[in-house]
Write a protein that holds these residues in place. Structure first.
Motif, mmCIF file in Angstrom:
data_model
loop_
_atom_site.group_PDB
_atom_site.id
_atom_site.type_symbol
_atom_site.label_atom_id
_atom_site.label_comp_id
_atom_site.label_asym_id
_atom_site.label_seq_id
_atom_site.Cartn_x
_atom_site.Cartn_y
_atom_site.Cartn_z
ATOM 1 N N UNK A 93 0.837 -1.209 0.000
ATOM 2 C CA UNK A 93 0.000 0.000 0.000
ATOM 3 C C UNK A 93 0.868 1.254 0.000
ATOM 4 N N UNK A 94 1.894 1.267 0.864
ATOM 5 C CA UNK A 94 2.776 2.432 0.960
ATOM 6 C C UNK A 94 3.545 2.626 -0.344
ATOM 7 N N UNK A 95 4.026 1.524 -0.929
ATOM 8 C CA UNK A 95 4.789 1.622 -2.174
ATOM 9 C C UNK A 95 3.941 2.158 -3.317
ATOM 10 N N UNK A 96 2.646 1.829 -3.308
ATOM 11 C CA UNK A 96 1.773 2.232 -4.419
ATOM 12 C C UNK A 96 1.144 3.603 -4.213
ATOM 13 N N UNK A 97 1.261 4.150 -3.007
ATOM 14 C CA UNK A 97 0.572 5.405 -2.706
ATOM 15 C C UNK A 97 1.181 6.554 -3.511
ATOM 16 N N UNK A 98 0.337 7.326 -4.137
ATOM 17 C CA UNK A 98 0.760 8.515 -4.876
ATOM 18 C C UNK A 98 0.032 9.718 -4.305
ATOM 19 N N UNK A 99 0.768 10.800 -4.102
ATOM 20 C CA UNK A 99 0.143 12.022 -3.588
ATOM 21 C C UNK A 99 -0.776 12.581 -4.663
ATOM 22 N N UNK A 100 -2.073 12.719 -4.364
ATOM 23 C CA UNK A 100 -2.985 13.290 -5.371
ATOM 24 C C UNK A 100 -2.539 14.686 -5.773
ATOM 25 N N UNK A 101 -2.683 14.985 -7.042
ATOM 26 C CA UNK A 101 -2.323 16.320 -7.518
ATOM 27 C C UNK A 101 -3.237 17.347 -6.878
ATOM 28 N N UNK A 102 -2.698 18.535 -6.631
ATOM 29 C CA UNK A 102 -3.499 19.603 -6.027
ATOM 30 C C UNK A 102 -4.725 19.854 -6.881
ATOM 31 N N UNK A 103 -5.870 19.870 -6.225
ATOM 32 C CA UNK A 103 -7.107 20.147 -6.945
ATOM 33 C C UNK A 103 -7.842 18.922 -7.400
ATOM 34 N N UNK A 104 -7.238 17.727 -7.300
ATOM 35 C CA UNK A 104 -7.913 16.519 -7.775
ATOM 36 C C UNK A 104 -9.255 16.305 -7.095
ATOM 37 N N UNK A 105 -9.330 16.628 -5.800
ATOM 38 C CA UNK A 105 -10.566 16.412 -5.064
ATOM 39 C C UNK A 105 -11.416 17.670 -5.005
ATOM 40 N N UNK A 106 -10.964 18.758 -5.671
ATOM 41 C CA UNK A 106 -11.637 20.045 -5.511
ATOM 42 C C UNK A 106 -12.168 20.596 -6.827
#
Length: 372
Positions: A93-106
Protein backbone atom coordinates in the motif's frame (compact mmCIF):
# COMPACT_ATOMS: atom_id res chain seq x y z
CA UNK A 1 -7.73 1.94 -5.28
CA UNK A 2 -7.63 2.05 -1.49
CA UNK A 3 -7.87 -1.38 0.13
CA UNK A 4 -10.95 -1.34 2.37
CA UNK A 5 -9.06 -2.56 5.43
CA UNK A 6 -6.29 0.05 5.19
CA UNK A 7 -6.83 3.72 6.07
CA UNK A 8 -4.27 6.36 5.08
CA UNK A 9 -3.39 9.16 7.47
CA UNK A 10 -2.50 12.11 5.26
CA UNK A 11 -1.17 15.65 5.50
CA UNK A 12 -4.31 17.76 5.99
CA UNK A 13 -5.22 20.97 4.21
CA UNK A 14 -5.86 23.51 6.93
CA UNK A 15 -7.24 26.65 5.39
CA UNK A 16 -7.53 27.60 1.77
CA UNK A 17 -3.88 28.55 1.31
CA UNK A 18 -2.00 25.64 2.90
CA UNK A 19 0.23 23.76 0.48
CA UNK A 20 2.58 21.83 2.81
CA UNK A 21 3.30 21.04 6.44
CA UNK A 22 6.20 19.87 8.59
CA UNK A 23 5.95 16.86 10.91
CA UNK A 24 6.70 18.22 14.40
CA UNK A 25 6.36 14.93 16.25
CA UNK A 26 4.31 11.77 16.57
CA UNK A 27 1.93 11.57 19.53
CA UNK A 28 1.29 7.80 19.46
CA UNK A 29 3.51 4.79 18.86
CA UNK A 30 3.21 2.17 16.15
CA UNK A 31 0.85 -0.57 17.26
CA UNK A 32 -1.27 1.76 19.40
CA UNK A 33 -5.04 1.48 19.04
CA UNK A 34 -6.61 4.83 18.26
CA UNK A 35 -10.19 6.04 17.97
CA UNK A 36 -11.78 8.56 15.64
CA UNK A 37 -10.53 12.03 16.56
CA UNK A 38 -7.46 10.84 18.47
CA UNK A 39 -4.55 13.31 17.99
CA UNK A 40 -1.91 11.26 16.18
CA UNK A 41 0.82 13.58 14.92
CA UNK A 42 1.68 17.27 15.34
CA UNK A 43 2.11 19.26 12.14
CA UNK A 44 3.50 22.78 11.77
CA UNK A 45 2.49 25.15 8.99
CA UNK A 46 3.73 28.66 8.27
CA UNK A 47 0.65 29.89 10.17
CA UNK A 48 0.35 27.69 13.24
CA UNK A 49 0.81 24.13 14.50
CA UNK A 50 -1.94 21.63 15.21
CA UNK A 51 -2.51 17.91 15.69
CA UNK A 52 -3.72 15.65 12.89
CA UNK A 53 -6.59 13.54 14.20
CA UNK A 54 -7.42 9.96 13.23
CA UNK A 55 -10.15 9.84 10.55
CA UNK A 56 -11.12 6.25 11.48
CA UNK A 57 -10.48 3.81 14.31
CA UNK A 58 -7.74 1.22 14.05
CA UNK A 59 -4.16 0.41 14.86
CA UNK A 60 -1.35 2.72 13.81
CA UNK A 61 0.51 0.11 11.83
CA UNK A 62 3.16 2.30 10.24
CA UNK A 63 4.64 5.77 10.63
CA UNK A 64 5.62 6.80 7.13
CA UNK A 65 6.56 10.45 7.65
CA UNK A 66 9.57 11.24 9.79
CA UNK A 67 9.93 13.99 12.40
CA UNK A 68 11.10 17.20 10.75
CA UNK A 69 10.00 16.11 7.28
CA UNK A 70 8.15 18.70 5.17
CA UNK A 71 5.49 17.19 2.93
CA UNK A 72 2.79 18.45 0.56
CA UNK A 73 -0.91 18.39 1.40
CA UNK A 74 -2.35 14.83 1.02
CA UNK A 75 1.07 13.16 1.37
CA UNK A 76 1.00 9.91 3.32
CA UNK A 77 1.87 10.35 7.00
CA UNK A 78 0.98 6.92 8.29
CA UNK A 79 -1.19 3.85 7.84
CA UNK A 80 -4.05 2.57 10.01
CA UNK A 81 -5.12 -1.06 9.79
CA UNK A 82 -6.21 -3.92 12.02
CA UNK A 83 -3.73 -6.53 13.25
CA UNK A 84 -4.91 -9.17 10.76
CA UNK A 85 -3.75 -7.10 7.77
CA UNK A 86 -0.42 -8.65 6.65
CA UNK A 87 2.74 -6.55 6.77
CA UNK A 88 3.21 -7.30 3.06
CA UNK A 89 -0.11 -5.57 2.32
CA UNK A 90 0.99 -2.53 4.32
CA UNK A 91 4.28 -2.44 2.40
CA UNK A 92 2.47 -2.72 -0.93
CA UNK A 93 0.00 0.00 0.00
CA UNK A 94 2.78 2.43 0.96
CA UNK A 95 4.79 1.62 -2.17
CA UNK A 96 1.77 2.23 -4.42
CA UNK A 97 0.57 5.40 -2.71
CA UNK A 98 0.76 8.51 -4.88
CA UNK A 99 0.14 12.02 -3.59
CA UNK A 100 -2.98 13.29 -5.37
CA UNK A 101 -2.32 16.32 -7.52
CA UNK A 102 -3.50 19.60 -6.03
CA UNK A 103 -7.11 20.15 -6.95
CA UNK A 104 -7.91 16.52 -7.78
CA UNK A 105 -10.57 16.41 -5.06
CA UNK A 106 -11.64 20.05 -5.51
CA UNK A 107 -12.81 20.22 -9.10
CA UNK A 108 -16.30 21.29 -8.07
CA UNK A 109 -15.27 23.39 -5.10
CA UNK A 110 -14.85 26.57 -7.12
CA UNK A 111 -12.12 29.16 -6.63
CA UNK A 112 -10.43 29.57 -3.26
CA UNK A 113 -11.97 33.03 -2.84
CA UNK A 114 -14.79 35.06 -4.34
CA UNK A 115 -15.54 38.76 -4.20
CA UNK A 116 -18.85 40.60 -4.08
CA UNK A 117 -19.71 44.29 -3.69
CA UNK A 118 -22.06 45.16 -0.84
CA UNK A 119 -23.06 48.78 -0.38
CA UNK A 120 -20.01 49.90 -2.33
CA UNK A 121 -17.62 47.77 -0.22
CA UNK A 122 -15.80 44.92 -1.98
CA UNK A 123 -15.83 41.83 0.23
CA UNK A 124 -13.67 38.71 0.04
CA UNK A 125 -15.39 35.48 0.99
CA UNK A 126 -15.09 31.73 0.58
CA UNK A 127 -17.75 29.05 0.19
CA UNK A 128 -17.19 25.34 0.68
CA UNK A 129 -19.11 22.14 1.39
CA UNK A 130 -22.31 20.71 -0.09
CA UNK A 131 -24.89 22.87 -1.83
CA UNK A 132 -27.87 21.56 0.14
CA UNK A 133 -28.61 22.58 3.70
CA UNK A 134 -28.50 25.68 5.86
CA UNK A 135 -25.01 27.21 5.56
CA UNK A 136 -22.71 27.90 8.49
CA UNK A 137 -21.53 31.53 8.44
CA UNK A 138 -18.20 32.26 10.16
CA UNK A 139 -17.60 35.79 11.49
CA UNK A 140 -14.07 36.60 12.69
CA UNK A 141 -13.01 39.09 15.34
CA UNK A 142 -11.37 42.50 15.56
CA UNK A 143 -8.24 42.61 13.41
CA UNK A 144 -8.81 39.07 12.11
CA UNK A 145 -9.88 37.60 8.79
CA UNK A 146 -11.43 34.44 7.39
CA UNK A 147 -8.06 32.71 7.80
CA UNK A 148 -8.77 32.55 11.54
CA UNK A 149 -11.04 29.58 10.71
CA UNK A 150 -8.35 27.52 8.96
CA UNK A 151 -8.92 24.52 11.27
CA UNK A 152 -12.71 24.72 11.14
CA UNK A 153 -13.90 25.34 7.58
CA UNK A 154 -13.06 21.91 6.18
CA UNK A 155 -14.37 20.09 9.26
CA UNK A 156 -17.74 21.83 9.12
CA UNK A 157 -17.71 21.85 5.32
CA UNK A 158 -17.73 18.05 5.42
CA UNK A 159 -21.24 18.11 6.91
CA UNK A 160 -22.79 21.44 5.83
CA UNK A 161 -22.27 24.35 3.45
CA UNK A 162 -19.88 26.91 4.94
CA UNK A 163 -19.34 30.59 4.24
CA UNK A 164 -16.55 32.75 5.66
CA UNK A 165 -15.93 36.41 4.87
CA UNK A 166 -13.48 39.15 5.62
CA UNK A 167 -15.55 41.77 7.43
CA UNK A 168 -15.25 45.36 6.08
CA UNK A 169 -11.82 46.78 6.79
CA UNK A 170 -10.34 43.34 7.45
CA UNK A 171 -8.34 40.81 5.48
CA UNK A 172 -8.64 41.53 1.77
CA UNK A 173 -12.00 43.30 1.90
CA UNK A 174 -12.00 47.04 1.23
CA UNK A 175 -10.60 49.19 4.02
CA UNK A 176 -13.93 50.94 4.52
CA UNK A 177 -16.61 50.63 7.18
CA UNK A 178 -20.40 50.72 6.72
CA UNK A 179 -20.42 52.30 10.17
CA UNK A 180 -18.67 51.25 13.36
CA UNK A 181 -21.58 50.18 15.58
CA UNK A 182 -22.68 46.56 15.98
CA UNK A 183 -25.99 47.46 14.34
CA UNK A 184 -24.10 48.84 11.31
CA UNK A 185 -21.94 45.73 11.05
CA UNK A 186 -24.78 43.24 11.55
CA UNK A 187 -26.84 45.07 8.92
CA UNK A 188 -23.88 44.78 6.57
CA UNK A 189 -23.67 41.02 7.19
CA UNK A 190 -27.38 40.69 6.43
CA UNK A 191 -26.89 42.67 3.20
CA UNK A 192 -23.95 40.42 2.29
CA UNK A 193 -26.11 37.32 2.74
CA UNK A 194 -28.83 38.86 0.59
CA UNK A 195 -26.27 39.74 -2.08
CA UNK A 196 -25.04 36.13 -2.33
CA UNK A 197 -28.57 34.72 -2.21
CA UNK A 198 -28.56 33.12 1.25
CA UNK A 199 -31.65 33.56 3.39
CA UNK A 200 -30.78 31.77 6.63
CA UNK A 201 -27.56 30.65 8.34
CA UNK A 202 -26.09 29.06 11.41
CA UNK A 203 -23.90 31.90 12.72
CA UNK A 204 -20.51 31.15 14.31
CA UNK A 205 -18.93 34.32 15.65
CA UNK A 206 -15.59 34.85 17.37
CA UNK A 207 -14.82 37.82 19.62
CA UNK A 208 -16.17 40.95 17.86
CA UNK A 209 -17.76 38.59 15.32
CA UNK A 210 -19.68 37.02 18.20
CA UNK A 211 -21.12 40.38 19.18
CA UNK A 212 -22.06 41.02 15.54
CA UNK A 213 -23.75 37.60 15.40
CA UNK A 214 -25.67 38.30 18.60
CA UNK A 215 -26.82 41.64 17.20
CA UNK A 216 -27.92 39.94 13.97
CA UNK A 217 -29.92 37.36 15.94
CA UNK A 218 -31.69 40.18 17.79
CA UNK A 219 -32.27 42.43 14.77
CA UNK A 220 -33.08 39.81 12.12
CA UNK A 221 -33.99 36.56 13.91
CA UNK A 222 -35.45 35.01 10.76
CA UNK A 223 -31.95 34.92 9.27
CA UNK A 224 -30.35 33.04 12.19
CA UNK A 225 -31.01 29.30 12.51
CA UNK A 226 -28.60 28.99 15.45
CA UNK A 227 -25.88 31.01 17.11
CA UNK A 228 -22.48 29.84 18.35
CA UNK A 229 -20.35 32.38 20.21
CA UNK A 230 -16.62 31.70 20.64
CA UNK A 231 -14.82 33.90 23.20
CA UNK A 232 -17.35 36.55 22.26
CA UNK A 233 -17.57 40.24 22.87
CA UNK A 234 -21.01 41.38 23.95
CA UNK A 235 -21.59 39.29 27.09
CA UNK A 236 -20.04 41.77 29.52
CA UNK A 237 -18.35 45.14 29.64
CA UNK A 238 -14.75 44.20 30.54
CA UNK A 239 -12.13 43.82 27.80
CA UNK A 240 -8.35 44.11 27.63
CA UNK A 241 -8.06 47.71 26.47
CA UNK A 242 -4.27 47.50 26.32
CA UNK A 243 -4.71 44.84 23.65
CA UNK A 244 -7.40 46.57 21.56
CA UNK A 245 -5.68 49.96 21.68
CA UNK A 246 -2.23 48.45 21.25
CA UNK A 247 -3.28 46.40 18.25
CA UNK A 248 -4.78 49.43 16.53
CA UNK A 249 -1.60 51.45 17.02
CA UNK A 250 1.17 48.85 16.68
CA UNK A 251 3.39 49.81 13.75
CA UNK A 252 6.32 47.41 14.10
CA UNK A 253 7.01 43.75 14.67
CA UNK A 254 8.45 44.58 18.10
CA UNK A 255 5.17 46.26 19.11
CA UNK A 256 2.86 43.69 17.53
CA UNK A 257 4.40 40.37 18.58
CA UNK A 258 3.70 40.59 22.35
CA UNK A 259 0.11 41.58 21.57
CA UNK A 260 -0.43 38.59 19.30
CA UNK A 261 1.04 36.33 21.99
CA UNK A 262 -1.76 37.48 24.31
CA UNK A 263 -4.25 35.73 22.03
CA UNK A 264 -3.02 32.24 22.91
CA UNK A 265 -2.72 30.15 26.06
CA UNK A 266 0.61 29.02 24.58
CA UNK A 267 2.37 32.20 23.34
CA UNK A 268 4.67 30.14 21.10
CA UNK A 269 1.69 29.66 18.75
CA UNK A 270 2.13 33.28 17.69
CA UNK A 271 4.36 32.33 14.75
CA UNK A 272 6.62 34.70 12.89
CA UNK A 273 4.50 34.30 9.76
CA UNK A 274 1.33 35.15 11.69
CA UNK A 275 2.88 38.35 13.02
CA UNK A 276 4.30 39.27 9.60
CA UNK A 277 0.90 38.75 7.94
CA UNK A 278 -0.81 40.96 10.51
CA UNK A 279 1.86 43.64 10.12
CA UNK A 280 1.40 43.59 6.35
CA UNK A 281 -2.35 44.01 6.81
CA UNK A 282 -1.92 46.86 9.29
CA UNK A 283 0.32 48.74 6.86
CA UNK A 284 -2.38 48.84 4.17
CA UNK A 285 -3.74 52.30 3.42
CA UNK A 286 -6.52 53.27 5.79
CA UNK A 287 -6.37 50.21 8.03
CA UNK A 288 -4.77 51.91 11.04
CA UNK A 289 -7.38 54.68 11.11
CA UNK A 290 -10.17 52.16 10.57
CA UNK A 291 -9.04 50.01 13.49
CA UNK A 292 -8.80 53.10 15.69
CA UNK A 293 -12.39 53.99 14.73
CA UNK A 294 -13.66 50.50 15.54
CA UNK A 295 -11.70 50.35 18.77
CA UNK A 296 -12.91 53.77 19.85
CA UNK A 297 -16.55 52.96 19.06
CA UNK A 298 -16.84 49.39 20.31
CA UNK A 299 -14.15 49.27 23.03
CA UNK A 300 -13.65 52.83 24.33
CA UNK A 301 -11.50 53.28 27.42
CA UNK A 302 -11.01 49.56 27.88
CA UNK A 303 -14.75 48.81 28.10
CA UNK A 304 -17.26 47.21 25.75
CA UNK A 305 -19.75 49.87 24.69
CA UNK A 306 -22.37 47.38 23.48
CA UNK A 307 -23.51 44.11 25.05
CA UNK A 308 -26.08 42.44 22.76
CA UNK A 309 -25.24 39.04 24.22
CA UNK A 310 -26.86 40.10 27.48
CA UNK A 311 -30.14 40.51 25.58
CA UNK A 312 -30.16 37.04 24.03
CA UNK A 313 -32.63 35.93 26.68
CA UNK A 314 -35.17 37.78 24.51
CA UNK A 315 -34.41 35.37 21.66
CA UNK A 316 -35.19 31.68 21.30
CA UNK A 317 -32.37 30.95 18.84
CA UNK A 318 -30.38 27.82 19.80
CA UNK A 319 -27.24 29.09 21.52
CA UNK A 320 -23.76 27.65 22.12
CA UNK A 321 -21.09 29.57 24.04
CA UNK A 322 -17.49 28.33 23.97
CA UNK A 323 -14.64 30.01 25.84
CA UNK A 324 -10.95 29.40 26.30
CA UNK A 325 -10.28 29.24 30.04
CA UNK A 326 -7.01 31.18 29.62
CA UNK A 327 -8.49 34.04 27.56
CA UNK A 328 -6.50 37.20 28.30
CA UNK A 329 -8.56 39.48 26.04
CA UNK A 330 -12.17 38.96 27.22
CA UNK A 331 -12.77 37.41 30.65
CA UNK A 332 -13.98 33.78 30.53
CA UNK A 333 -16.24 34.69 33.48
CA UNK A 334 -18.51 36.39 30.94
CA UNK A 335 -19.65 32.90 29.93
CA UNK A 336 -21.76 32.85 33.10
CA UNK A 337 -23.76 35.78 31.66
CA UNK A 338 -25.17 33.62 28.86
CA UNK A 339 -28.91 32.82 29.01
CA UNK A 340 -29.78 29.69 30.97
CA UNK A 341 -30.88 27.87 27.83
CA UNK A 342 -27.38 28.20 26.31
CA UNK A 343 -24.95 25.29 26.23
CA UNK A 344 -21.76 26.70 27.75
CA UNK A 345 -18.35 25.02 27.38
CA UNK A 346 -15.11 26.42 28.88
CA UNK A 347 -12.04 24.73 27.40
CA UNK A 348 -8.85 24.36 29.43
CA UNK A 349 -5.60 24.96 27.58
CA UNK A 350 -7.11 27.56 25.25
CA UNK A 351 -6.92 31.33 25.24
CA UNK A 352 -8.76 33.83 23.08
CA UNK A 353 -8.31 31.77 19.88
CA UNK A 354 -10.10 28.64 21.11
CA UNK A 355 -11.14 27.62 17.59
CA UNK A 356 -7.45 27.30 16.70
CA UNK A 357 -6.05 26.01 19.98
CA UNK A 358 -8.77 23.39 20.58
CA UNK A 359 -9.98 22.90 17.02
CA UNK A 360 -11.08 19.29 17.42
CA UNK A 361 -13.20 19.98 20.48
CA UNK A 362 -14.67 23.15 18.98
CA UNK A 363 -15.52 21.40 15.70
CA UNK A 364 -17.25 18.56 17.57
CA UNK A 365 -19.31 21.07 19.55
CA UNK A 366 -20.23 23.03 16.41
CA UNK A 367 -21.32 19.92 14.49
CA UNK A 368 -23.49 18.80 17.37
CA UNK A 369 -24.91 22.32 17.75
CA UNK A 370 -26.05 22.59 14.12
CA UNK A 371 -27.45 19.07 14.20
CA UNK A 372 -24.94 17.60 11.76
Amino acid sequence: MTAPQITPLVMPKWGLEMREGTVAGWLVEEGARIEVGTPVVDVETDKISNAVEAPDPGLLRRKVAKDGETLPVKALLGVLAEADVPEADIDAYIAAYEVPAAGDDDEDAGPDYEWVEVGGIRVRHARRGPEAGVPVLFLHGYGGDLGNWLFNLDALGAVAPVIALDLPGHGQSDARLPGASLADLSSFVAAFLAQIGVERVHVVGHSMGGAIGAQLALDQPARVASLALLNPAGLGTEINGDYTQGFARAASRRELKPLVELLFADPSLASRQMVDDLLKYKRMDGVGELLETLQGTLFPNGRQAETPGLRLGESDVPLLVVWGAQDRIIPPAHATNAPRRALVEVLEGAGHMAMMEKAGEVNTLLKRHIGA
